[in-house]
Design a protein around this motif. Sequence first.
Motif, PDB file in Angstrom:
ATOM      1  N   TRP A   1       0.791  -1.226   0.000  1.00  0.00           N
ATOM      2  CA  TRP A   1       0.000   0.000   0.000  1.00  0.00           C
ATOM      3  C   TRP A   1       0.825   1.280   0.000  1.00  0.00           C
ATOM      4  O   TRP A   1       0.473   2.248  -0.692  1.00  0.00           O
ATOM      5  CB  TRP A   1      -1.009  -0.008   1.143  1.00  0.00           C
ATOM      6  N   PRO A   2       1.916   1.348   0.767  1.00  0.00           N
ATOM      7  CA  PRO A   2       2.687   2.607   0.744  1.00  0.00           C
ATOM      8  C   PRO A   2       3.372   2.860  -0.582  1.00  0.00           C
ATOM      9  O   PRO A   2       3.870   3.950  -0.822  1.00  0.00           O
ATOM     10  CB  PRO A   2       3.733   2.406   1.857  1.00  0.00           C
TER      11      PRO A   2
ATOM     12  N   PHE B   1       2.116   3.333  -3.416  1.00  0.00           N
ATOM     13  CA  PHE B   1       1.453   4.385  -4.189  1.00  0.00           C
ATOM     14  C   PHE B   1       1.927   5.784  -3.788  1.00  0.00           C
ATOM     15  O   PHE B   1       2.440   6.517  -4.632  1.00  0.00           O
ATOM     16  CB  PHE B   1      -0.065   4.251  -4.081  1.00  0.00           C
ATOM     17  N   PRO B   2       1.771   6.164  -2.499  1.00  0.00           N
ATOM     18  CA  PRO B   2       2.252   7.504  -2.145  1.00  0.00           C
ATOM     19  C   PRO B   2       3.756   7.652  -2.336  1.00  0.00           C
ATOM     20  O   PRO B   2       4.226   8.704  -2.785  1.00  0.00           O
ATOM     21  CB  PRO B   2       1.867   7.657  -0.665  1.00  0.00           C
TER      22      PRO B   2
ATOM     23  N   VAL C   1       6.059   3.900   7.813  1.00  0.00           N
ATOM     24  CA  VAL C   1       5.146   2.759   7.885  1.00  0.00           C
ATOM     25  C   VAL C   1       5.722   1.634   8.740  1.00  0.00           C
ATOM     26  O   VAL C   1       5.042   1.088   9.609  1.00  0.00           O
ATOM     27  CB  VAL C   1       4.820   2.257   6.470  1.00  0.00           C
TER      28      VAL C   1
ATOM     29  N   PHE D   1     -19.521   9.912   1.398  1.00  0.00           N
ATOM     30  CA  PHE D   1     -18.681  10.582   2.389  1.00  0.00           C
ATOM     31  C   PHE D   1     -18.794  12.104   2.294  1.00  0.00           C
ATOM     32  O   PHE D   1     -18.301  12.824   3.123  1.00  0.00           O
ATOM     33  CB  PHE D   1     -17.221  10.128   2.275  1.00  0.00           C
TER      34      PHE D   1
ATOM     35  N   ALA E   1     -13.395   5.815   2.003  1.00  0.00           N
ATOM     36  CA  ALA E   1     -13.032   6.588   0.815  1.00  0.00           C
ATOM     37  C   ALA E   1     -11.535   6.496   0.538  1.00  0.00           C
ATOM     38  O   ALA E   1     -10.999   7.233  -0.273  1.00  0.00           O
ATOM     39  CB  ALA E   1     -13.433   8.051   0.996  1.00  0.00           C
TER      40      ALA E   1
ATOM     41  N   LEU F   1      -9.942   6.278  -2.875  1.00  0.00           N
ATOM     42  CA  LEU F   1      -9.859   7.511  -3.666  1.00  0.00           C
ATOM     43  C   LEU F   1      -8.418   7.993  -3.769  1.00  0.00           C
ATOM     44  O   LEU F   1      -7.946   8.355  -4.840  1.00  0.00           O
ATOM     45  CB  LEU F   1     -10.671   8.607  -2.968  1.00  0.00           C
ATOM     46  N   TYR F   2      -7.753   7.993  -2.619  1.00  0.00           N
ATOM     47  CA  TYR F   2      -6.376   8.495  -2.602  1.00  0.00           C
ATOM     48  C   TYR F   2      -5.491   7.642  -3.494  1.00  0.00           C
ATOM     49  O   TYR F   2      -4.748   8.157  -4.326  1.00  0.00           O
ATOM     50  CB  TYR F   2      -5.838   8.512  -1.166  1.00  0.00           C
ATOM     51  N   THR F   3      -5.607   6.320  -3.314  1.00  0.00           N
ATOM     52  CA  THR F   3      -4.779   5.422  -4.107  1.00  0.00           C
ATOM     53  C   THR F   3      -5.090   5.577  -5.594  1.00  0.00           C
ATOM     54  O   THR F   3      -4.187   5.671  -6.417  1.00  0.00           O
ATOM     55  CB  THR F   3      -5.008   3.973  -3.656  1.00  0.00           C
TER      56      THR F   3
ATOM     57  N   THR G   1      -3.708   8.807  -6.878  1.00  0.00           N
ATOM     58  CA  THR G   1      -2.254   8.743  -6.976  1.00  0.00           C
ATOM     59  C   THR G   1      -1.831   7.956  -8.207  1.00  0.00           C
ATOM     60  O   THR G   1      -0.915   8.356  -8.927  1.00  0.00           O
ATOM     61  CB  THR G   1      -1.672   8.084  -5.712  1.00  0.00           C
ATOM     62  N   VAL G   2      -2.525   6.846  -8.451  1.00  0.00           N
ATOM     63  CA  VAL G   2      -2.180   6.028  -9.618  1.00  0.00           C
ATOM     64  C   VAL G   2      -2.348   6.842 -10.900  1.00  0.00           C
ATOM     65  O   VAL G   2      -1.499   6.815 -11.786  1.00  0.00           O
ATOM     66  CB  VAL G   2      -3.067   4.762  -9.679  1.00  0.00           C
TER      67      VAL G   2
ATOM     68  N   GLN H   1      -2.001   3.413   5.352  1.00  0.00           N
ATOM     69  CA  GLN H   1      -0.761   3.290   4.595  1.00  0.00           C
ATOM     70  C   GLN H   1       0.278   4.325   4.992  1.00  0.00           C
ATOM     71  O   GLN H   1       1.298   4.452   4.351  1.00  0.00           O
ATOM     72  CB  GLN H   1      -1.043   3.358   3.103  1.00  0.00           C
TER      73      GLN H   1
END
Lengths: 217, 197
Positions: free
Chosen positions: A53-54, A56-57, A87, A150, B39, B42-44, B47-48, B101
């Motif tokens: 998961w990390p 991506f950022p 992380v 949301f 949500a 959304l971030y992932t 980012t992609v 993450q």
Amino acid sequence: MNPGLKLLLVMAIALEISFTQSLIVNVILIGVSFIYILFNRVTFKALIGLIFWPLFPALGLFVSQWLYGSAGIHFAWILFTRIYAYVFLGATFTLTSSITNLALTLEQDFRLPSKFAYGVLAAFNLMPKINEEVQIIKTSALMRGEALHFWSPKLYFKAILSSIQWSQNLAEAMTSHGFVEDQGRTHYRVIKITRMDWVWFIGLFGIVQVLLFFIRY
Amino acid sequence: MDNKTQPATNREHQSKWTLRNIILIALIAIFTGIIFWGAGFLYTALTVVLTPIGAAPFANDLLMGLWCMAGPLTGFVVRTFGSAFVGEFLGAAVEVFLGGQWGAGAFISGLVQGIGSELGFAFTGYKRYDWVGLNASIFTTVVVTFAWDVIKNGYNKFGIPLLLALFVTRYISTFIFGGVLTKMIVRLLDRSNAFSL
């Protein structure tokens, strides 16, 4: 190690590597944390998640710094490893410490008022129920043909109404179990910070300082 | 609760740090934390999409307002010194325990965002629980969190145009989620007299 001290150590190191720029120290921190996690019997699935998961950022920061940054690829690598260092440092704490022990030590050894320690603990123990409640709110809205996302104020509004009601119930339940705010308490489970805890804390923190001082690359 | 004795229109009331209010702040923080968790994709996804053109930091700035919602919300519901900070920090802590993450980074972001959102309420002396107070909180949140990203995410190595674009994106996002959405939620709470429950 005492969970309170461990959290303090993890946060102190994470804060420090945000201000310093050493690629090698970041990698060392990742490696040491990784080995520590392995010794604590983490599940394979959790480990893969920690690595995946990390990405991506970390990759996102890397590419943008590489394309538009003025500091070159070395700095991009620092940012990339920094994300992973956060992380894995965090995982050394979350995978090995329980929230109950953290609350107990914060109250007994760090002089956090007991109403904060037990109040927040009570709320955190409701986490599965809160998850359920969010689903219930969404589903019951769907039954009336209304989809809540949301960004819908109503979702938060109903969540806050539940919070108000639950906080009242929890506080009354705690009072009826003999919890008195701002009163001294005796403890059934005593958590102390031992001398070994201090040795580990000061030792590890010291080593990081030395590494950061000497390794500038 | 202690303010049961106060009139229903208690816009002016000051809350206290009672056990019940502490639990309330923690619960609201966890609720918002869990809603954002849903949500998280959304971030992932953002980012992609943005990584190949090197614009991934925009994902961070686009969603900043969402991550900084717990602060203004708890600040409005429990009107006292420190409630926005505690709410925002606990909201970030939820992400850590759900296995987010960002790991330990989320704790520190929580501290930074908490300070940002608390400062706004502090500047208005915990007296302006209206559009002015909310905007003060938005302003301080944007400035403080941006300053932190300049250090942590290496924004200081970007050129001025990119920095400006990121700042404006963050301001708009915080304004929409932390401002407009919070305002709408508070209005619903006001109309239902929830503040006097």
